[in-house]
Scaffold this active site. Sequence first.
Site, PDB file in Angstrom:
ATOM      1  N   ARG A 140     -33.996  -1.167   2.805  1.00 29.87           N
ATOM      2  CA  ARG A 140     -35.428  -1.420   2.683  1.00 29.87           C
ATOM      3  C   ARG A 140     -35.853  -1.277   1.247  1.00 29.87           C
ATOM      4  NH1 ARG A 140     -38.256  -1.384   7.414  1.00 29.87           N
ATOM      5  NH2 ARG A 140     -37.047  -0.537   9.135  1.00 29.87           N
ATOM      6  N   LEU A 141     -36.912  -2.002   0.903  1.00 27.67           N
ATOM      7  CA  LEU A 141     -37.492  -1.806  -0.422  1.00 27.67           C
ATOM      8  C   LEU A 141     -38.250  -0.489  -0.413  1.00 27.67           C
ATOM      9  CD1 LEU A 141     -39.024  -5.226  -1.535  1.00 27.67           C
ATOM     10  CD2 LEU A 141     -37.176  -3.930  -2.617  1.00 27.67           C
ATOM     11  N   HIS A 201     -25.762  -0.994  -5.593  1.00 22.59           N
ATOM     12  CA  HIS A 201     -25.913  -2.391  -5.181  1.00 22.59           C
ATOM     13  C   HIS A 201     -24.571  -3.107  -5.347  1.00 22.59           C
ATOM     14  CE1 HIS A 201     -27.956  -6.128  -4.340  1.00 22.59           C
ATOM     15  NE2 HIS A 201     -27.290  -6.666  -5.346  1.00 22.59           N
ATOM     16  N   GLY A 208     -22.445   4.235   6.245  1.00 20.84           N
ATOM     17  CA  GLY A 208     -22.428   5.509   5.513  1.00 20.84           C
ATOM     18  C   GLY A 208     -21.154   5.852   4.772  1.00 20.84           C
TER      19      GLY A 208
HETATM   20  C1  GAR Z   1     -22.716  -0.978   0.430  1.00 22.63           C
HETATM   21  O1  GAR Z   1     -21.879  -2.055   0.101  1.00 22.63           O
HETATM   22  C2  GAR Z   1     -23.930  -0.948  -0.470  1.00 22.63           C
HETATM   23  O2  GAR Z   1     -23.655  -1.329  -1.785  1.00 22.63           O
HETATM   24  C3  GAR Z   1     -24.803  -1.970   0.208  1.00 22.63           C
HETATM   25  O3  GAR Z   1     -24.654  -1.724   1.571  1.00 22.63           O
HETATM   26  C4  GAR Z   1     -23.342  -1.212   1.808  1.00 22.63           C
HETATM   27  C5  GAR Z   1     -23.487   0.079   2.576  1.00 22.63           C
HETATM   28  O4  GAR Z   1     -22.239   0.566   2.967  1.00 22.63           O
HETATM   29  N1  GAR Z   1     -26.182  -1.833  -0.205  1.00 22.63           N
HETATM   30  C6  GAR Z   1     -27.005  -2.853  -0.339  1.00 22.63           C
HETATM   31  O5  GAR Z   1     -26.669  -4.013  -0.122  1.00 22.63           O
HETATM   32  C7  GAR Z   1     -28.396  -2.478  -0.785  1.00 22.63           C
HETATM   33  N2  GAR Z   1     -29.164  -3.658  -1.038  1.00 22.63           N
HETATM   34  P1  GAR Z   1     -22.083   2.058   3.446  1.00 22.63           P
HETATM   35  O6  GAR Z   1     -23.182   2.286   4.517  1.00 22.63           O
HETATM   36  O7  GAR Z   1     -20.713   2.112   4.056  1.00 22.63           O
HETATM   37  O8  GAR Z   1     -22.245   2.941   2.265  1.00 22.63           O
END
Ligand code: GAR
EC number: 2.1.2.2
Length: 203
Positions: A93-94, A111, A14
């Site tokens: 998730r998609l 992303h 998060g």
């Molecule tokens: C982030 O790096 C985001 O870009 C990635 O997950 C991480 C979440 O970090 N999202 C994906 O890979 C979506 N396919 P966070 O929970 O600390 O924000």
Amino acid sequence: MERKNLGVLVSGRGSNLQCIMDACAAGKIPARVAVVISDHSDAYALERARQAGIPALAVNMRDYPDKAGYELYIVEVLQKHGVHLVCLAGYMRLVGPTLLGAFAGRIMNIHPALLPSFPGLHAQEQAWRYGVKYSGCTVHFVDDGMDTGPIIMQAVVPVYDDDTVDMLTERILEQEHRIYPEAVKLYCEDKLIVEGRRVRVRV
Ligand code: GAR
């Protein structure tokens, strides 16, 4: 300008959620985070939301007969909180037709790669293994594909010869924290114009 209500979907740590909550609290985004929903009850993101006094709940897919039922409940919660924009922030998730249909054109995602390169999971590692010299992150609207929706904003970072995946991931995350709140801000200011695949910023 009417302050918008954001619903944030998360699966883990998060840190992007935190940046969005902080930007709203500081008045940098004309919005408030109205509700945070996680598909994992142990996501630290839920804790962050609760610490900020924001309603936070876990919705476990296993408690529903199918994905449509799971998403229908999420839609109900989002609607109950008057959500205008859904932000996916590390939601792994998609998005299915039920959620997409209820919030068409109103779901954003961050992303950790320069789309359309390296969609899907472990994007930073995919880019590092491929040997690209630059990678970065992308904020885009969500459509029915995997990381394929119209691109709102991107940031580029270099990949150095002696980088590890972790070093690259950290460099990208720093940019995520900068551009995601910025993209959400533009949306909340009604400044994003979608023309087919192109997203323009109203000046
Ligand atoms: C982030 O790096 C985001 O870009 C990635 O997950 C991480 C979440 O970090 N999202 C994906 O890979 C979506 N396919 P966070 O929970 O600390 O924000």
